[in-house]
Design a protein around this motif. Structure first.
Motif, PDB file in Angstrom:
ATOM      1  N   ALA A   5      63.348  35.879  -6.674  1.00  0.00           N
ATOM      2  CA  ALA A   5      63.544  37.162  -5.989  1.00  0.00           C
ATOM      3  C   ALA A   5      63.254  38.264  -7.001  1.00  0.00           C
ATOM      4  O   ALA A   5      63.925  38.354  -8.028  1.00  0.00           O
ATOM      5  CB  ALA A   5      64.972  37.277  -5.462  1.00  0.00           C
ATOM      6  N   SER A   7      62.735  42.318  -7.870  1.00  0.00           N
ATOM      7  CA  SER A   7      62.971  43.674  -7.392  1.00  0.00           C
ATOM      8  C   SER A   7      63.373  44.572  -8.542  1.00  0.00           C
ATOM      9  O   SER A   7      64.115  44.154  -9.435  1.00  0.00           O
ATOM     10  CB  SER A   7      64.094  43.684  -6.342  1.00  0.00           C
ATOM     11  N   PRO A  10      67.438  45.886  -6.713  1.00  0.00           N
ATOM     12  CA  PRO A  10      68.003  44.846  -5.854  1.00  0.00           C
ATOM     13  C   PRO A  10      69.131  45.339  -4.960  1.00  0.00           C
ATOM     14  O   PRO A  10      69.421  44.727  -3.943  1.00  0.00           O
ATOM     15  CB  PRO A  10      68.511  43.803  -6.850  1.00  0.00           C
ATOM     16  N   THR A  21      70.082  38.218  -0.868  1.00  0.00           N
ATOM     17  CA  THR A  21      69.315  37.686  -1.994  1.00  0.00           C
ATOM     18  C   THR A  21      70.087  36.590  -2.720  1.00  0.00           C
ATOM     19  O   THR A  21      69.538  35.527  -3.046  1.00  0.00           O
ATOM     20  CB  THR A  21      68.963  38.814  -2.971  1.00  0.00           C
TER      21      THR A  21
END
Length: 310
Positions: A5, A7, A10, A21
């Protein structure tokens, strides 16, 4: 066999936003939203059920993230060539006519609607608090425009080659675009993808284009480092949105120190919003970066300091 994941943001304001997530990455460690929320989201019991809009046990959550699934790399850690970033607050004083209308909405919203927007009265009163908030912010954004025009004119005439200016409401974008015409390019929600890229290229390369205008549609996915100054003419509701906007000019390729200006209308809801944004940023910093609750997103502190000096 692996799940990643990726980002830069987040979570934008509160720990509940991390849950999807975390559950995807480590379902054995984060199997239950309710368990996670009761531990880290400061639950409140409402007449309709539980609400998880708060934050709690953030140091514990930060350590858990590091122990399980989070690798955090901040720009200042990995991009040593990035120039300095500085945030400044520009307090604006609305004229008496605009302030009178603003107070009319604030103090007697129903009467103001009846006199100014009678066609919207019934639907607006169904969610009065939310609608009132929207009208106050829109009214403030439009009332500030004469002061915003003066500020932009001064920068472009005497100080800057290029400026990025971000707002919230489409009507405000339209009035700015009308004012600056061929000197500006614009990205908003309705702008087609091809025109967005063309607008960015013009701003980055053409000496004739001095001003980039945008709303939330322009806070991600574009590079605007031809400018080293960015102004927020209106506020968004989360600090993550402002961080994304700032990153349009503060990125690899930036050559000079970057200045971020927040134009805040005094004695309006915007003053409360900057305090809320700063408190939300503290939550982000504690959760993601393990800081001690002191945020460098100090626009509220700066605003108070400005007001004390005046």
């Amino acid at each position: 066999p692996y799940v990643l994941a990726l980002s830069g943001n987040p979570m934008t304001s509160r720990p509940a936003q991390l849950w999807p997530t975390l559950n995807i990455l480590y379902p054995k460690v984060f199997p239950s939203f309710l368990r996670y929320a009761h531990a880290h989201c400061r639950p409140q019991r409402k007449p309709w059920g539980w609400e998880f809009k708060g934050a709690s046990n953030l140091k514990e959550l930060h350590e858990l993230l590091l122990d399980t699934c989070m690798i955090r790399r901040r720009k200042q850690d990995v991009l040593s060539e990035l120039p300095e970033l500085r945030r400044e607050v520009i307090p604006l004083t609305l004229d008496s006519k605009s302030m009178k209308e603003y107070l009319g909405v604030q103090n007697d919203f129903r009467k103001w609607l009846q006199n100014n927007k009678p066609e919207n009265l019934r639907s607006a009163l169904k969610a009065e608090a939310v609608t009132k908030l929207g009208y106050l912010l829109k009214l403030t954004g439009e009332a500030k425009l004469p002061l915003v025009f003066d500020w932009i004119d001064n920068l472009l005439e005497y100080h800057l080659d290029k400026l990025v200016f971000l707002v919230h409401h489409v009507d405000v974008v339209a009035k700015l675009k009308k004012r600056y015409g061929v000197k500006c390019v614009t990205i908003e929600g309705k702008t087609p993808r091809k025109q967005r890229q063309l607008a960015v290229e013009k701003f980055q390369t053409s000496s004739k284009i001095k001003l980039f205008l945008g709303n939330k549609a322009a806070i991600a996915g574009v590079t605007l480092h031809a400018a080293n100054t960015l102004g927020f003419g209106e506020l968004y509701f989360t600090p993550g949105e402002h961080s994304q906007g700032e990153a349009r000019v503060h990125r690899i390729g930036s050559k000079n120190a970057v200045v971020i200006n927040y134009l805040i209308a005094k004695n309006t809801l915007e003053e409360k919003m900057v305090k809320l944004l700063q408190s939300k940023q503290c939550i982000l910093d504690q959760t993601i970066d393990g800081k001690d609750g002191v945020s460098d997103f100090s626009i509220h502190d700066q605003l108070i300091e400005h007001l004390r000096k005046q």
